[in-house]
Motif scaffolding. Sequence first.
Motif, PDB file in Angstrom:
ATOM      1  N   THR A   3       0.311  -0.735  -7.751  1.00 30.92           N
ATOM      2  CA  THR A   3       0.160   0.701  -7.975  1.00 30.92           C
ATOM      3  C   THR A   3      -0.519   1.025  -9.305  1.00 30.92           C
ATOM      4  O   THR A   3      -0.881   2.182  -9.532  1.00 30.92           O
ATOM      5  CB  THR A   3       1.530   1.401  -7.921  1.00 30.92           C
ATOM      6  OG1 THR A   3       2.434   0.771  -8.840  1.00 30.92           O
ATOM      7  CG2 THR A   3       2.109   1.343  -6.517  1.00 30.92           C
ATOM      8  N   LEU A   4      -0.700   0.030 -10.154  1.00 30.97           N
ATOM      9  CA  LEU A   4      -1.468   0.255 -11.382  1.00 30.97           C
ATOM     10  C   LEU A   4      -2.948   0.455 -11.083  1.00 30.97           C
ATOM     11  O   LEU A   4      -3.667   1.104 -11.851  1.00 30.97           O
ATOM     12  CB  LEU A   4      -1.297  -0.928 -12.341  1.00 30.97           C
ATOM     13  CG  LEU A   4       0.072  -1.101 -13.001  1.00 30.97           C
ATOM     14  CD1 LEU A   4       0.093  -2.370 -13.843  1.00 30.97           C
ATOM     15  CD2 LEU A   4       0.421   0.113 -13.862  1.00 30.97           C
ATOM     16  N   VAL A   5      -3.408  -0.118  -9.969  1.00 36.51           N
ATOM     17  CA  VAL A   5      -4.838  -0.068  -9.649  1.00 36.51           C
ATOM     18  C   VAL A   5      -5.120   0.554  -8.280  1.00 36.51           C
ATOM     19  O   VAL A   5      -6.281   0.739  -7.920  1.00 36.51           O
ATOM     20  CB  VAL A   5      -5.458  -1.486  -9.702  1.00 36.51           C
ATOM     21  CG1 VAL A   5      -5.368  -2.058 -11.106  1.00 36.51           C
ATOM     22  CG2 VAL A   5      -4.763  -2.423  -8.708  1.00 36.51           C
ATOM     23  N   ALA A   6      -4.098   0.852  -7.495  1.00 35.01           N
ATOM     24  CA  ALA A   6      -4.307   1.361  -6.138  1.00 35.01           C
ATOM     25  C   ALA A   6      -3.176   2.325  -5.782  1.00 35.01           C
ATOM     26  O   ALA A   6      -2.115   2.314  -6.414  1.00 35.01           O
ATOM     27  CB  ALA A   6      -4.360   0.206  -5.136  1.00 35.01           C
ATOM     28  N   PRO A   7      -3.376   3.161  -4.765  1.00 41.50           N
ATOM     29  CA  PRO A   7      -2.317   4.086  -4.351  1.00 41.50           C
ATOM     30  C   PRO A   7      -1.107   3.342  -3.772  1.00 41.50           C
ATOM     31  O   PRO A   7      -1.194   2.179  -3.377  1.00 41.50           O
ATOM     32  CB  PRO A   7      -2.993   4.945  -3.276  1.00 41.50           C
ATOM     33  CG  PRO A   7      -4.450   4.711  -3.432  1.00 41.50           C
ATOM     34  CD  PRO A   7      -4.608   3.346  -3.997  1.00 41.50           C
ATOM     35  N   LEU A   8       0.002   4.059  -3.686  1.00 41.57           N
ATOM     36  CA  LEU A   8       1.220   3.480  -3.130  1.00 41.57           C
ATOM     37  C   LEU A   8       1.014   3.065  -1.679  1.00 41.57           C
ATOM     38  O   LEU A   8       1.569   2.061  -1.228  1.00 41.57           O
ATOM     39  CB  LEU A   8       2.366   4.493  -3.241  1.00 41.57           C
ATOM     40  CG  LEU A   8       3.757   3.997  -2.842  1.00 41.57           C
ATOM     41  CD1 LEU A   8       4.217   2.868  -3.746  1.00 41.57           C
ATOM     42  CD2 LEU A   8       4.762   5.155  -2.883  1.00 41.57           C
ATOM     43  N   ALA A   9       0.214   3.832  -0.940  1.00 38.74           N
ATOM     44  CA  ALA A   9      -0.062   3.479   0.455  1.00 38.74           C
ATOM     45  C   ALA A   9      -0.725   2.112   0.549  1.00 38.74           C
ATOM     46  O   ALA A   9      -0.427   1.324   1.449  1.00 38.74           O
ATOM     47  CB  ALA A   9      -0.953   4.542   1.092  1.00 38.74           C
ATOM     48  N   ALA A  10      -1.629   1.807  -0.380  1.00 42.74           N
ATOM     49  CA  ALA A  10      -2.280   0.498  -0.382  1.00 42.74           C
ATOM     50  C   ALA A  10      -1.264  -0.602  -0.658  1.00 42.74           C
ATOM     51  O   ALA A  10      -1.324  -1.683  -0.049  1.00 42.74           O
ATOM     52  CB  ALA A  10      -3.398   0.472  -1.426  1.00 42.74           C
ATOM     53  N   ALA A  11      -0.335  -0.336  -1.554  1.00 45.01           N
ATOM     54  CA  ALA A  11       0.705  -1.325  -1.847  1.00 45.01           C
ATOM     55  C   ALA A  11       1.514  -1.628  -0.598  1.00 45.01           C
ATOM     56  O   ALA A  11       1.846  -2.788  -0.314  1.00 45.01           O
ATOM     57  CB  ALA A  11       1.618  -0.816  -2.962  1.00 45.01           C
ATOM     58  N   SER A  12       1.846  -0.613   0.180  1.00 48.87           N
ATOM     59  CA  SER A  12       2.623  -0.804   1.401  1.00 48.87           C
ATOM     60  C   SER A  12       1.860  -1.666   2.405  1.00 48.87           C
ATOM     61  O   SER A  12       2.413  -2.596   3.001  1.00 48.87           O
ATOM     62  CB  SER A  12       2.960   0.553   2.020  1.00 48.87           C
ATOM     63  OG  SER A  12       3.792   0.407   3.147  1.00 48.87           O
ATOM     64  N   VAL A  13       0.578  -1.371   2.589  1.00 48.80           N
ATOM     65  CA  VAL A  13      -0.228  -2.141   3.544  1.00 48.80           C
ATOM     66  C   VAL A  13      -0.361  -3.594   3.078  1.00 48.80           C
ATOM     67  O   VAL A  13      -0.251  -4.531   3.883  1.00 48.80           O
ATOM     68  CB  VAL A  13      -1.615  -1.489   3.712  1.00 48.80           C
ATOM     69  CG1 VAL A  13      -2.526  -2.386   4.555  1.00 48.80           C
ATOM     70  CG2 VAL A  13      -1.477  -0.115   4.356  1.00 48.80           C
ATOM     71  N   ILE A  14      -0.612  -3.795   1.789  1.00 52.55           N
ATOM     72  CA  ILE A  14      -0.757  -5.160   1.260  1.00 52.55           C
ATOM     73  C   ILE A  14       0.523  -5.956   1.464  1.00 52.55           C
ATOM     74  O   ILE A  14       0.493  -7.123   1.881  1.00 52.55           O
ATOM     75  CB  ILE A  14      -1.157  -5.115  -0.225  1.00 52.55           C
ATOM     76  CG1 ILE A  14      -2.586  -4.588  -0.362  1.00 52.55           C
ATOM     77  CG2 ILE A  14      -1.043  -6.502  -0.858  1.00 52.55           C
ATOM     78  CD1 ILE A  14      -3.004  -4.314  -1.793  1.00 52.55           C
ATOM     79  N   ILE A  15       1.672  -5.335   1.188  1.00 54.26           N
ATOM     80  CA  ILE A  15       2.955  -6.019   1.387  1.00 54.26           C
ATOM     81  C   ILE A  15       3.126  -6.393   2.856  1.00 54.26           C
ATOM     82  O   ILE A  15       3.605  -7.491   3.192  1.00 54.26           O
ATOM     83  CB  ILE A  15       4.124  -5.137   0.911  1.00 54.26           C
ATOM     84  CG1 ILE A  15       4.097  -4.967  -0.612  1.00 54.26           C
ATOM     85  CG2 ILE A  15       5.468  -5.732   1.338  1.00 54.26           C
ATOM     86  CD1 ILE A  15       4.357  -6.234  -1.388  1.00 54.26           C
ATOM     87  N   GLY A  16       2.737  -5.495   3.746  1.00 53.58           N
ATOM     88  CA  GLY A  16       2.844  -5.794   5.175  1.00 53.58           C
ATOM     89  C   GLY A  16       1.989  -6.974   5.588  1.00 53.58           C
ATOM     90  O   GLY A  16       2.432  -7.856   6.341  1.00 53.58           O
ATOM     91  N   VAL A  17       0.759  -7.020   5.100  1.00 52.97           N
ATOM     92  CA  VAL A  17      -0.136  -8.133   5.431  1.00 52.97           C
ATOM     93  C   VAL A  17       0.406  -9.437   4.851  1.00 52.97           C
ATOM     94  O   VAL A  17       0.365 -10.492   5.508  1.00 52.97           O
ATOM     95  CB  VAL A  17      -1.558  -7.850   4.917  1.00 52.97           C
ATOM     96  CG1 VAL A  17      -2.448  -9.077   5.086  1.00 52.97           C
ATOM     97  CG2 VAL A  17      -2.164  -6.658   5.661  1.00 52.97           C
ATOM     98  N   VAL A  18       0.916  -9.389   3.634  1.00 53.51           N
ATOM     99  CA  VAL A  18       1.527 -10.587   3.039  1.00 53.51           C
ATOM    100  C   VAL A  18       2.688 -11.077   3.895  1.00 53.51           C
ATOM    101  O   VAL A  18       2.882 -12.280   4.085  1.00 53.51           O
ATOM    102  CB  VAL A  18       1.995 -10.285   1.596  1.00 53.51           C
ATOM    103  CG1 VAL A  18       2.872 -11.417   1.056  1.00 53.51           C
ATOM    104  CG2 VAL A  18       0.792 -10.090   0.677  1.00 53.51           C
ATOM    105  N   GLY A  19       3.465 -10.129   4.437  1.00 51.52           N
ATOM    106  CA  GLY A  19       4.555 -10.513   5.328  1.00 51.52           C
ATOM    107  C   GLY A  19       4.062 -11.241   6.562  1.00 51.52           C
ATOM    108  O   GLY A  19       4.650 -12.239   6.993  1.00 51.52           O
TER     109      GLY A  19
END
Length: 406
Positions: free
Chosen positions: A362-378
């Motif tokens: 979230t320092l470099v991207a919106p919270l929505a991007a953080a959610s999607v990235i976490i999902g892909v990592v999962g």
Amino acid sequence: MSTVPDDAWKRMIIPVYGPTFLVSIGMGAVYPLVALTAIHLGADVGTAALMVGLMGLGQLLGDLPAGAIAQRVGEKRAMTMAGAVDVCALTVAWFTQNLIVFACAVLITGLAAAVFGLARHTYLTEAVPLHARARALSSLGGIFRVGMFIGPFVSAGLLLIFPIQAAYAFAAVTGVAATALTLAMPPLPGADTGSARAAGPRPRLSQVLWQHRRVLTILGAGVLVLSAVRSARQGLVPLWCEQLGFDASTSSLIYGISAGVDMLMFLPGGAMMDRFGRVWGVLPALIIVGLGFVLLPLGQTPLQVTLLAGLLGLGNGLSSGIILTLGSDNAPAHGRSQFLGGWRVAADTGNTAGPLVISLITLVAPLAAASVIIGVVGWLGAGWLAHWIPRFASPPGHRGRRSVRQ
């Protein structure tokens, strides 16, 4: 292999699961209040947030020493000692008016939790027959979730009448009860100096970790990802509710529904693992959790976010006990406690890393991007574990077999 007959381990339900239930209620009562207590003692917001992480840091720092302690003094004695230390730390937190002393008390509760959890894990690994192991350990995780769910409601009721320190007093009382109940745990047959029943000298921690470095690094990496993704739910759902402008009561209700769904799934998850194999404790769970995170940014109304939070709870609940089960499946008979200490380092590192990863994104991207990235990592973690679990973990009914040399 279990050293307890199939019918005997069922009689351990109260003395083994009871302390976990009591401790988790106490932990659930105080955990939401750590930051508020720190502010009450003069901390600023940043310092208060740091205080919340001290309990997790204590668990992480205590994992490896916990294995050595349980190996030396035995599982039952280690749990009793840890319970006594936890009660002392909570009593200090109850009475102190000094921020530094309070911080030390919170850190020590984490250290005590590491010893208690490791010893309990080792005990159940030996006490429960293999064909019921996943159900037993997923039930342990489920009971912990139930206690953590009940605890905040207890503290909320207490704070209607008493000051904030009353929650720590309550947790100390539940700790005393848990420690007393631990004394009723039946000793494992032949237990005298811990879980190493095999002949020969007691192995050193470094020897055990080096000997099993392959499984600890390969499967441990997958476990770290699994823990990080699961812990991210605790931060992402409330933050998304906040970003959408939901009031505190709505956000709490959404999170509570997610936690409720989570609690309901631990028995089906454990049964699937015992019946079909350990991959079924990981693959469906991480696919569902990943899907929930990827779709979360699409939730814009309370109903939509509630459904997606429930989806996250469903996946998280299905994976209840999987980390404990995989650790037990791969733990050697000689040096079991030390191995499980190293195993828990990976899991607790993931628990600590999850919220940190969200903050960094979230320092470099919106919270929505953080959610999607976490999902892909999962999803990536699901593929990794689905590939490697059959090559390491013993399938039900085939204890000790390995298809990859360690």
